[in-house]
Design a protein around this motif. Structure first.
Motif, PDB file in Angstrom:
ATOM      1  N   TRP A  55       0.851  -1.192   0.000  1.00  0.00           N
ATOM      2  CA  TRP A  55       0.000   0.000   0.000  1.00  0.00           C
ATOM      3  C   TRP A  55       0.886   1.241   0.000  1.00  0.00           C
ATOM      4  CZ3 TRP A  55      -1.178  -4.349   2.956  1.00  0.00           C
ATOM      5  CH2 TRP A  55      -2.365  -4.993   2.621  1.00  0.00           C
ATOM      6  N   PRO A  56       1.604   1.485  -1.103  1.00  0.00           N
ATOM      7  CA  PRO A  56       2.597   2.562  -1.122  1.00  0.00           C
ATOM      8  C   PRO A  56       2.001   3.960  -1.223  1.00  0.00           C
ATOM      9  CG  PRO A  56       2.466   1.540  -3.273  1.00  0.00           C
ATOM     10  CD  PRO A  56       1.564   0.734  -2.375  1.00  0.00           C
ATOM     11  N   ASP A  57       0.731   4.073  -1.590  1.00  0.00           N
ATOM     12  CA  ASP A  57       0.148   5.386  -1.865  1.00  0.00           C
ATOM     13  C   ASP A  57      -0.680   5.940  -0.711  1.00  0.00           C
ATOM     14  OD1 ASP A  57       1.245   5.298  -4.436  1.00  0.00           O
ATOM     15  OD2 ASP A  57      -0.482   4.182  -5.202  1.00  0.00           O
ATOM     16  N   VAL A  58      -0.579   5.329   0.459  1.00  0.00           N
ATOM     17  CA  VAL A  58      -1.315   5.818   1.635  1.00  0.00           C
ATOM     18  C   VAL A  58      -0.317   6.037   2.761  1.00  0.00           C
ATOM     19  CG1 VAL A  58      -3.409   4.608   0.929  1.00  0.00           C
ATOM     20  CG2 VAL A  58      -1.807   3.486   2.488  1.00  0.00           C
ATOM     21  N   THR A  59      -0.782   6.631   3.860  1.00  0.00           N
ATOM     22  CA  THR A  59       0.089   6.876   4.998  1.00  0.00           C
ATOM     23  C   THR A  59       0.514   5.546   5.618  1.00  0.00           C
ATOM     24  OG1 THR A  59      -1.756   6.966   6.561  1.00  0.00           O
ATOM     25  CG2 THR A  59      -1.113   9.040   5.457  1.00  0.00           C
ATOM     26  N   GLU A  60       1.585   5.612   6.388  1.00  0.00           N
ATOM     27  CA  GLU A  60       2.082   4.393   7.032  1.00  0.00           C
ATOM     28  C   GLU A  60       1.027   3.793   7.954  1.00  0.00           C
ATOM     29  OE1 GLU A  60       5.751   2.843   9.888  1.00  0.00           O
ATOM     30  OE2 GLU A  60       5.707   4.907   9.132  1.00  0.00           O
ATOM     31  N   ALA A  61       0.335   4.640   8.693  1.00  0.00           N
ATOM     32  CA  ALA A  61      -0.688   4.145   9.621  1.00  0.00           C
ATOM     33  C   ALA A  61      -1.817   3.450   8.859  1.00  0.00           C
ATOM     34  CB  ALA A  61      -1.243   5.298  10.447  1.00  0.00           C
ATOM     35  N   ARG A  62      -2.218   4.041   7.739  1.00  0.00           N
ATOM     36  CA  ARG A  62      -3.291   3.448   6.939  1.00  0.00           C
ATOM     37  C   ARG A  62      -2.822   2.119   6.323  1.00  0.00           C
ATOM     38  NH1 ARG A  62      -7.500   5.802   3.936  1.00  0.00           N
ATOM     39  NH2 ARG A  62      -8.825   4.099   3.126  1.00  0.00           N
ATOM     40  N   ALA A  63      -1.582   2.094   5.871  1.00  0.00           N
ATOM     41  CA  ALA A  63      -1.050   0.878   5.264  1.00  0.00           C
ATOM     42  C   ALA A  63      -0.985  -0.254   6.283  1.00  0.00           C
ATOM     43  CB  ALA A  63       0.337   1.141   4.677  1.00  0.00           C
ATOM     44  N   ARG A  64      -0.522   0.057   7.493  1.00  0.00           N
ATOM     45  CA  ARG A  64      -0.439  -0.979   8.518  1.00  0.00           C
ATOM     46  C   ARG A  64      -1.830  -1.452   8.928  1.00  0.00           C
ATOM     47  NH1 ARG A  64       4.502  -1.668  11.153  1.00  0.00           N
ATOM     48  NH2 ARG A  64       3.419  -2.360  13.031  1.00  0.00           N
ATOM     49  N   ALA A  65      -2.793  -0.564   8.930  1.00  0.00           N
ATOM     50  CA  ALA A  65      -4.160  -0.961   9.250  1.00  0.00           C
ATOM     51  C   ALA A  65      -4.705  -1.892   8.171  1.00  0.00           C
ATOM     52  CB  ALA A  65      -5.041   0.270   9.390  1.00  0.00           C
ATOM     53  N   SER A  66      -4.405  -1.593   6.909  1.00  0.00           N
ATOM     54  CA  SER A  66      -4.846  -2.461   5.813  1.00  0.00           C
ATOM     55  C   SER A  66      -4.198  -3.835   5.922  1.00  0.00           C
ATOM     56  CB  SER A  66      -4.498  -1.828   4.463  1.00  0.00           C
ATOM     57  OG  SER A  66      -5.189  -0.604   4.284  1.00  0.00           O
ATOM     58  N   LEU A  67      -2.927  -3.856   6.313  1.00  0.00           N
ATOM     59  CA  LEU A  67      -2.240  -5.132   6.470  1.00  0.00           C
ATOM     60  C   LEU A  67      -2.853  -5.943   7.611  1.00  0.00           C
ATOM     61  CD1 LEU A  67       0.037  -7.078   5.760  1.00  0.00           C
ATOM     62  CD2 LEU A  67       1.526  -5.790   7.314  1.00  0.00           C
ATOM     63  N   ARG A  68      -3.169  -5.287   8.723  1.00  0.00           N
ATOM     64  CA  ARG A  68      -3.783  -6.004   9.843  1.00  0.00           C
ATOM     65  C   ARG A  68      -5.096  -6.648   9.420  1.00  0.00           C
ATOM     66  NH1 ARG A  68      -1.916  -1.533  12.869  1.00  0.00           N
ATOM     67  NH2 ARG A  68      -3.951  -0.510  12.688  1.00  0.00           N
ATOM     68  N   THR A  69      -5.879  -5.924   8.638  1.00  0.00           N
ATOM     69  CA  THR A  69      -7.158  -6.471   8.176  1.00  0.00           C
ATOM     70  C   THR A  69      -6.930  -7.668   7.259  1.00  0.00           C
ATOM     71  OG1 THR A  69      -8.209  -4.291   8.307  1.00  0.00           O
ATOM     72  CG2 THR A  69      -9.282  -5.944   6.930  1.00  0.00           C
ATOM     73  N   ALA A  70      -5.973  -7.538   6.346  1.00  0.00           N
ATOM     74  CA  ALA A  70      -5.694  -8.637   5.421  1.00  0.00           C
ATOM     75  C   ALA A  70      -5.199  -9.872   6.156  1.00  0.00           C
ATOM     76  CB  ALA A  70      -4.660  -8.182   4.387  1.00  0.00           C
ATOM     77  N   VAL A  71      -4.317  -9.671   7.133  1.00  0.00           N
ATOM     78  CA  VAL A  71      -3.785 -10.791   7.904  1.00  0.00           C
ATOM     79  C   VAL A  71      -4.885 -11.452   8.724  1.00  0.00           C
ATOM     80  CG1 VAL A  71      -2.245 -11.392   9.809  1.00  0.00           C
ATOM     81  CG2 VAL A  71      -1.425  -9.911   7.956  1.00  0.00           C
ATOM     82  N   TRP A  72      -5.744 -10.658   9.322  1.00  0.00           N
ATOM     83  CA  TRP A  72      -6.847 -11.211  10.115  1.00  0.00           C
ATOM     84  C   TRP A  72      -7.739 -12.098   9.255  1.00  0.00           C
ATOM     85  CZ3 TRP A  72     -12.175 -10.403   9.642  1.00  0.00           C
ATOM     86  CH2 TRP A  72     -12.949 -10.935  10.686  1.00  0.00           C
ATOM     87  N   ARG A  73      -8.024 -11.636   8.053  1.00  0.00           N
ATOM     88  CA  ARG A  73      -8.866 -12.426   7.159  1.00  0.00           C
ATOM     89  C   ARG A  73      -8.166 -13.720   6.737  1.00  0.00           C
ATOM     90  NH1 ARG A  73     -11.286  -7.753   3.100  1.00  0.00           N
ATOM     91  NH2 ARG A  73     -12.786  -6.845   4.598  1.00  0.00           N
TER      92      ARG A  73
END
Length: 274
Positions: A88-106
């Motif tokens: 997720w290179p086009d968003v803030t670091e916090a947003r990118a890490r949040a997206s990763l947490r969601t993907a990992v949870w799924r």
């Protein structure tokens, strides 16, 4: 989404198979065949028919989860920060890490395909078998120079894997995918040409020609692939076929690039016709 729930402690946990060649597909494999020989079915890492041969169950994976699995399969373990920044290179670091947490949870809810290492990095679980590993191992075996007689079964398996290989994740435009796609593309082409030469040395001309022709199909403008085809024809003393192959390639090269085949290629035919 199809959830994977492992059975009781006395049941064997099912293995997961990740296909990246020809398109993304995650499956849960059935137990080994009754004969106990995993080679009872065809060896082809990217052929859905082969996956179905053991009643593999396709698993639905969301788009974000596909990126996570593919990245880790291709590039190895990565810290959460590095992985989030890459995917997720086009968003803030916090947003990118949040997206990763969601993907990992799924993904954890869909089969525990990921593992947290001791240093906090993420990697694929050891239960996940990736088809590009089969392709890479097959190519390295062919290129290793081992004699065919010393590992005939391994060579037969390598032949099947290399012949049915496909493009890595077609349609994916990420830079890290494009790099790995080209790497695997070149590795497979070199292995096909080497395989053809080794089969010619054993006078196995039909499979040698099939391997050489597959390399020309994958890359029609690759001269070494066409030389491999001509080498098979010359080994069988099929001079007409050899000349026809050379002229076909020469016309294609002139039409597409405006250049002639190399002197090495033309010398092959001159020496054979003398």
């Amino acid at each position: 989404m199809v959830s994977i729930r492992y059975a009781g402690a006395r049941d064997e946990r099912p293995a997961l198979r990740l296909r990246l060649l020809g398109g993304f597909l995650l499956t849960r494999e059935a137990p080994e065949p009754a004969c106990g020989n995993p080679d009872c079915t065809a060896v082809c890492p990217d052929d859905p028919g082969c996956l179905d041969a053991r009643a593999a169950e396709p698993i639905d994976v969301p788009a974000s989860g596909r990126q996570v699995l593919a990245r880790l399969a291709l590039c190895g373990a990565a810290t959460r920060s590095a992985l989030a920044g890459t995917l997720w290179p086009d968003v803030t670091e916090a947003r990118a890490r949040a997206s990763l947490r969601t993907a990992v949870w799924r993904l954890n809810g869909a089969g525990s395909a990921l593992t947290d290492t001791h240093d906090g990095a993420l990697s694929l679980s050891h239960r996940v078998r990736v088809d590009i590993q089969d392709l890479t191992q097959a190519a390295h075996h062919v290129l290793s120079g081992d004699t065919l007689s010393a590992a005939r079964e391994r060579m037969r398996s390598a032949y099947q894997v290399l012949l049915c290989g496909r493009e890595l994740l077609p349609g994916w435009q990420q830079d890290w995918v494009a790099f790995e796609r080209e790497r695997l593309h070149q590795l497979r082409l070199h292995a096909l040409e080497a395989l053809s030469a080794r089969l010619v040395a054993r006078r196995l001309y039909a499979p040698a020609l099939e391997a050489a022709l597959e390399s020309t199909r994958v890359d029609p403008l690759r001269e070494s692939a066409h030389r491999a085809v001509v080498s098979v024809h010359l080994a069988e003393h099929n001079l007409t076929e050899a000349v026809r192959q050379y002229e076909t390639f020469r016309e294609l090269l002139l039409r597409e690039l405006g250049v002639e085949p190399s002197g090495q290629f033309s010398s092959m035919l001159r020496h054979a016709l003398v």
